[in-house]
Design a protein around this motif. Structure first.
Motif, PDB file in Angstrom:
ATOM      1  N   THR A 417       0.894  -1.009   0.058  1.00 39.58           N
ATOM      2  CA  THR A 417       0.047  -0.006   0.007  1.00 39.58           C
ATOM      3  C   THR A 417       0.997   1.276  -0.138  1.00 39.58           C
ATOM      4  OG1 THR A 417      -1.638  -1.141   1.302  1.00 39.58           O
ATOM      5  CG2 THR A 417      -1.972   0.984   1.205  1.00 39.58           C
ATOM      6  N   LEU A 418       0.586   2.246  -0.828  1.00 39.34           N
ATOM      7  CA  LEU A 418       1.517   3.471  -0.878  1.00 39.34           C
ATOM      8  C   LEU A 418       0.502   4.603  -1.124  1.00 39.34           C
ATOM      9  CD1 LEU A 418       4.461   4.280  -0.922  1.00 39.34           C
ATOM     10  CD2 LEU A 418       4.515   4.222  -3.258  1.00 39.34           C
ATOM     11  N   ASP A 419       0.502   5.656  -0.489  1.00 40.85           N
ATOM     12  CA  ASP A 419      -0.419   6.770  -0.796  1.00 40.85           C
ATOM     13  C   ASP A 419       0.282   7.642  -1.862  1.00 40.85           C
ATOM     14  OD1 ASP A 419      -2.367   8.631  -0.286  1.00 40.85           O
ATOM     15  OD2 ASP A 419      -1.820   8.853   1.861  1.00 40.85           O
ATOM     16  N   LEU A 420      -0.352   8.856  -2.158  1.00 36.81           N
ATOM     17  CA  LEU A 420      -0.075   9.595  -3.368  1.00 36.81           C
ATOM     18  C   LEU A 420       1.190  10.477  -2.918  1.00 36.81           C
ATOM     19  CD1 LEU A 420      -3.707  10.741  -4.500  1.00 36.81           C
ATOM     20  CD2 LEU A 420      -1.978   9.069  -5.856  1.00 36.81           C
ATOM     21  N   GLU A 421       1.138  10.921  -1.868  1.00 34.54           N
ATOM     22  CA  GLU A 421       2.353  11.710  -1.454  1.00 34.54           C
ATOM     23  C   GLU A 421       3.467  11.364  -1.393  1.00 34.54           C
ATOM     24  OE1 GLU A 421       3.393  15.048   2.198  1.00 34.54           O
ATOM     25  OE2 GLU A 421       1.711  13.886   2.321  1.00 34.54           O
ATOM     26  N   PRO A 422       3.604  10.186  -0.764  1.00 37.29           N
ATOM     27  CA  PRO A 422       5.031   9.195  -0.706  1.00 37.29           C
ATOM     28  C   PRO A 422       5.582   9.016  -2.314  1.00 37.29           C
ATOM     29  CG  PRO A 422       3.724   8.298   0.781  1.00 37.29           C
ATOM     30  CD  PRO A 422       2.665   9.209   0.203  1.00 37.29           C
ATOM     31  N   ARG A 423       4.504   8.804  -3.346  1.00 43.75           N
ATOM     32  CA  ARG A 423       5.054   8.560  -4.485  1.00 43.75           C
ATOM     33  C   ARG A 423       5.745   9.987  -5.022  1.00 43.75           C
ATOM     34  NH1 ARG A 423       1.836   3.932  -6.792  1.00 43.75           N
ATOM     35  NH2 ARG A 423       0.379   3.449  -4.949  1.00 43.75           N
ATOM     36  N   VAL A 424       5.134  11.145  -4.871  1.00 48.22           N
ATOM     37  CA  VAL A 424       5.783  12.365  -5.351  1.00 48.22           C
ATOM     38  C   VAL A 424       7.015  12.698  -4.718  1.00 48.22           C
ATOM     39  CG1 VAL A 424       5.346  14.640  -5.460  1.00 48.22           C
ATOM     40  CG2 VAL A 424       3.372  13.311  -6.009  1.00 48.22           C
ATOM     41  N   THR A 425       7.003  12.479  -3.208  1.00 52.36           N
ATOM     42  CA  THR A 425       8.165  12.711  -2.356  1.00 52.36           C
ATOM     43  C   THR A 425       9.286  11.737  -2.740  1.00 52.36           C
ATOM     44  OG1 THR A 425       6.838  13.080  -0.446  1.00 52.36           O
ATOM     45  CG2 THR A 425       9.166  12.612   0.050  1.00 52.36           C
ATOM     46  N   PHE A 426       9.151  10.522  -3.134  1.00 50.76           N
ATOM     47  CA  PHE A 426       9.973   9.671  -3.496  1.00 50.76           C
ATOM     48  C   PHE A 426      10.780  10.144  -4.949  1.00 50.76           C
ATOM     49  CE2 PHE A 426      12.272   5.711  -4.050  1.00 50.76           C
ATOM     50  CZ  PHE A 426      12.408   5.220  -5.357  1.00 50.76           C
ATOM     51  N   ALA A 427       9.840  10.682  -5.866  1.00 50.10           N
ATOM     52  CA  ALA A 427      10.203  11.118  -7.184  1.00 50.10           C
ATOM     53  C   ALA A 427      11.095  12.641  -7.082  1.00 50.10           C
ATOM     54  CB  ALA A 427       9.310  11.406  -8.245  1.00 50.10           C
ATOM     55  N   GLU A 428      10.619  13.305  -6.220  1.00 51.73           N
ATOM     56  CA  GLU A 428      11.533  14.661  -5.961  1.00 51.73           C
ATOM     57  C   GLU A 428      12.938  14.165  -5.118  1.00 51.73           C
ATOM     58  OE1 GLU A 428       8.709  16.739  -7.527  1.00 51.73           O
ATOM     59  OE2 GLU A 428      10.654  17.295  -6.851  1.00 51.73           O
ATOM     60  N   ARG A 429      13.012  13.396  -4.181  1.00 51.76           N
ATOM     61  CA  ARG A 429      14.388  12.853  -3.519  1.00 51.76           C
ATOM     62  C   ARG A 429      15.079  12.121  -4.526  1.00 51.76           C
ATOM     63  NH1 ARG A 429      12.468  10.766   2.445  1.00 51.76           N
ATOM     64  NH2 ARG A 429      11.819  12.785   3.468  1.00 51.76           N
ATOM     65  N   ALA A 430      14.518  11.455  -5.539  1.00 54.24           N
ATOM     66  CA  ALA A 430      15.398  10.903  -6.582  1.00 54.24           C
ATOM     67  C   ALA A 430      16.044  11.608  -7.532  1.00 54.24           C
ATOM     68  CB  ALA A 430      14.855   9.628  -7.165  1.00 54.24           C
ATOM     69  N   ASN A 431      15.421  13.000  -7.520  1.00 58.40           N
ATOM     70  CA  ASN A 431      15.964  14.181  -8.408  1.00 58.40           C
ATOM     71  C   ASN A 431      15.580  13.489  -9.816  1.00 58.40           C
ATOM     72  OD1 ASN A 431      16.803  16.582  -9.168  1.00 58.40           O
ATOM     73  ND2 ASN A 431      18.775  15.801  -9.467  1.00 58.40           N
ATOM     74  N   ALA A 432      14.360  12.902 -10.040  1.00 57.12           N
ATOM     75  CA  ALA A 432      14.092  12.447 -11.216  1.00 57.12           C
ATOM     76  C   ALA A 432      13.993  13.382 -12.483  1.00 57.12           C
ATOM     77  CB  ALA A 432      12.785  11.483 -11.103  1.00 57.12           C
ATOM     78  N   ASP A 433      14.388  12.908 -13.664  1.00 56.90           N
ATOM     79  CA  ASP A 433      14.093  13.580 -14.973  1.00 56.90           C
ATOM     80  C   ASP A 433      12.579  13.574 -15.241  1.00 56.90           C
ATOM     81  OD1 ASP A 433      17.352  12.534 -15.138  1.00 56.90           O
ATOM     82  OD2 ASP A 433      16.991  14.702 -15.246  1.00 56.90           O
ATOM     83  N   LEU A 434      12.023  12.236 -15.264  1.00 58.34           N
ATOM     84  CA  LEU A 434      10.715  11.951 -15.673  1.00 58.34           C
ATOM     85  C   LEU A 434      10.037  11.284 -14.755  1.00 58.34           C
ATOM     86  CD1 LEU A 434      11.414  10.750 -19.364  1.00 58.34           C
ATOM     87  CD2 LEU A 434      10.736  13.173 -18.631  1.00 58.34           C
ATOM     88  N   PHE A 435       8.753  11.518 -14.734  1.00 59.47           N
ATOM     89  CA  PHE A 435       7.716  10.578 -13.826  1.00 59.47           C
ATOM     90  C   PHE A 435       6.723   9.938 -14.759  1.00 59.47           C
ATOM     91  CE2 PHE A 435       5.742   9.493  -9.714  1.00 59.47           C
ATOM     92  CZ  PHE A 435       4.666   9.406 -10.054  1.00 59.47           C
ATOM     93  N   VAL A 436       6.438   8.494 -14.623  1.00 62.42           N
ATOM     94  CA  VAL A 436       5.468   7.887 -15.519  1.00 62.42           C
ATOM     95  C   VAL A 436       4.737   7.029 -14.466  1.00 62.42           C
ATOM     96  CG1 VAL A 436       4.959   6.409 -17.277  1.00 62.42           C
ATOM     97  CG2 VAL A 436       6.825   7.916 -17.542  1.00 62.42           C
ATOM     98  N   SER A 437       3.412   7.494 -14.494  1.00 63.38           N
ATOM     99  CA  SER A 437       2.465   6.461 -13.542  1.00 63.38           C
ATOM    100  C   SER A 437       1.743   5.688 -14.423  1.00 63.38           C
ATOM    101  CB  SER A 437       1.514   7.367 -12.769  1.00 63.38           C
ATOM    102  OG  SER A 437       0.973   6.666 -11.923  1.00 63.38           O
ATOM    103  N   ILE A 438       1.599   4.385 -14.000  1.00 62.58           N
ATOM    104  CA  ILE A 438       0.902   3.368 -15.031  1.00 62.58           C
ATOM    105  C   ILE A 438      -0.402   2.914 -14.300  1.00 62.58           C
ATOM    106  CG2 ILE A 438       1.258   1.135 -16.082  1.00 62.58           C
ATOM    107  CD1 ILE A 438       4.308   1.558 -16.271  1.00 62.58           C
TER     108      ILE A 438
END
Length: 540
Positions: A417-438
């Motif tokens: 189980t994973l909420d919406l906010e941690p998904r965004v936080t994870f991407a920001e902490r990873a300094n991601a170039d792209l984010f793709v949700s499936i």
């Protein structure tokens, strides 16, 4: 995805998994091992991309339902039936180096060796391959026959599977274990070309009760959630992406010797990692390589100091770090094809001098499988669940991106189980170039709604969504529901270009057949991958 944004937010907000402290420094640890019933585990050569294989380990936790079926001999084929049902608490699966590693003579060798399945004549061979090119590989087991599908790997005498233990607690991590010390095994491999004395294939162990339902194949590799890596820019053409595979050896009447599958210089990069367990050591690493960060390699916490096209450059950084009394090593990473006429890399600076331009330009893509755990997402025809479909597709997308040299990190790599906010936080902490949700779609209006659609919020997300959608429709022939603008949380709250792709309707008569088929899911994953790579090229 359900019909409304509010419903999705309500489902995902039920339980949140925070990421605070996820990358806190780890204290020095020493793992132990625990013996396990070998009949409850199976090592499998699992197909990837249709022409190569990788290691997959399944575990039967209890006898409520069978996790796999076995048929035939030479090789023994495996039917992984665990995806026919919710296997939580019944089965466990380890699909990448964070789920399994090598242990020899009571020593963890996950950082020194990678586990690979390589075709050798009419066999698929499980080998431990050293990151040092002059060390012979260690053969662990064979399938005793070739197949394009799933095949049981019979471990050679002396090898077995055990579990990792930390602080008297047994962990899910699986070891491929041998009691002999490493020098003895290396000496044995050196004297026989990496191949132990041929052995008679042991009888297959008794398997759990057989399930009768046909099942979709397991998805290939999972990629653990890790922070970004200094990875190269990926060259992409408008033509379909050619994904590298391990070349087969020519069959011979006698079993050929196993040779180390060292990638050619055109398909390899070199990762420099450091075992830096204290804050002082981590500061030392960053003083030499300012872009260094903590990550997981083969299930162990390390710092990555850089990733390079040239082995000499990586070796130079390794020497620089070792001169500062840091435990550094170079690990080859296969699967990246360098761009045509690459620019030369600048030389390594003197020890202690920051040189932020040394690592290769990186591309970090966060792949976000929707829902998970107690939130199944949309439930469709025959009980098919969105969370399982999108995880399988996301895992394959991540694997394909890794093969093209893109660092793919997943917000979840298992059923949690994973909420919406941690998904965004994870991407920001990873300094991601792209984010793709499936995601997968659903409707209450009947089974006539079918097709794929891709969402964006604003800015560059539109071009990313268009690239994914066009490749998806072209590759699959699905009904084109278009590219649409929406204010989904993961699109509006991420700072990098982001897209959310709906891969079909679990309630649609046409789409559910496609989503239930491993072949079709692989086709969808390949199309999403090609869309991401196309966008990366266009944004250069």
């Amino acid at each position: 995805m359900k019909g409304g944004v509010g419903l999705r937010l309500g489902l995902l907000a039920a339980v949140g998994v925070g990421l605070s402290g996820f990358w806190e420094p780890a204290a020095a640890v020493r793992f132990e091992q625990r013996e396990v019933d070998q009949s409850r585990l199976v090592a499998i050569a699992a197909p990837v991309g249709g022409t190569s294989h990788q290691l997959l380990i399944l575990e039967q936790l209890n006898n409520r339902r069978a996790c796999w079926n076995e048929t035939g001999n030479g090789p023994t084929t495996i039917d992984p039936v665990l995806l026919n049902f919710d296997f939580t608490g019944i089965c466990n699966r380890s699909t990448d180096s964070n789920g399994y590693s090598l242990r020899v003579g009571n020593e963890d060798l996950g950082l020194q060796y990678s586990l690979r399945v390589v075709r050798q004549g009419d066999d698929l061979v499980l080998m431990a391959v050293s990151h040092r090119g002059n060390t012979p590989p260690l053969e662990i087991g064979r399938t005793h026959g070739y197949t394009n599908g799933f095949a049981r790997i019979e471990l050679n005498p002396g090898w077995r599977m055990t579990k990792r233990v930390y602080n008297n607690q047994t962990l899910p991590h699986i070891y491929l274990t041998h009691n002999q010390d490493l020098p003895t095994l290396i000496a044995s491999a050196s004297g026989n070309g990496g191949v132990p004395t041929p052995v008679v294939r042991p009888p297959a162990p008794v398997t759990p009760p057989v399930a009768t339902r046909p099942s979709p194949a397991l998805p290939p590799t999972t990629v653990s959630p890790t922070p970004p890596e200094n990875l190269p820019t990926v060259p992409v053409s408008g033509t379909p992406i050619a994904r590298p595979t391990l070349p087969p050896s020519t069959p011979t009447p006698n079993r050929p010797p196993v040779t180390s599958p060292q990638p050619s210089t055109s398909t390899v990069s070199y990762r420099v990692v450091v075992e830096a367990e204290t804050i002082v050591q981590q500061d030392q690493v960053r003083a030499i390589a300012p872009g260094a960060f903590r990550t997981l390699v083969n299930g162990q916490a390390v710092m990555q100091a850089g990733l390079f096209r040239n082995r000499d450059t990586a070796d130079a950084l390794e020497r620089q770090l070792r001169a500062a009394n840091l435990q550094a090593m170079v690990i080859p990473v296969a699967g990246w094809t360098p761009p045509t006429n690459p620019q030369p890399l600048p030389p390594i600076a003197n020890p202690g001098t920051p040189n932020p331009q040394t690592p290769i330009a990186r591309r970090v893509v966060v792949i976000d499988p929707g829902h998970g755990g107690r939130d199944p997402g949309a439930i469709g025809i025959g009980g098919i669940q969105e969370k399982e479909i999108v995880l399988a597709i996301a895992q394959e997308v991540a694997s394909l991106l890794e093969r093209q040299g893109v660092q793919a990190v997943m917000t979840r790599r298992d059923d949690r189980t994973l909420d919406l906010e941690p998904r965004v936080t994870f991407a920001e902490r990873a300094n991601a170039d792209l984010f793709v949700s499936i995601h997968a779609n659903a409707t209450a209006s009947g089974s006539n709604a079918n097709g794929a659609e891709t969402y964006y919020s604003s800015g560059a997300g539109r071009q990313l969504a268009q690239a994914i959608q066009s490749n998806l429709i072209q590759a699959t022939g699905m009904n084109d529901r278009g590219v649409k603008q929406a204010r989904f949380y993961v699109l509006t709250q991420t700072s990098m270009p982001a897209a959310l792709v709906e891969v079909g309707f679990v309630t649609g008569q046409q789409d559910v057949r496609r989503l239930s088929s491993p072949t079709s899911r692989s086709q969808i994953a390949g199309a999403i991958t090609d869309g991401i790579l196309q966008y990366i090229q266009q944004s250069e």
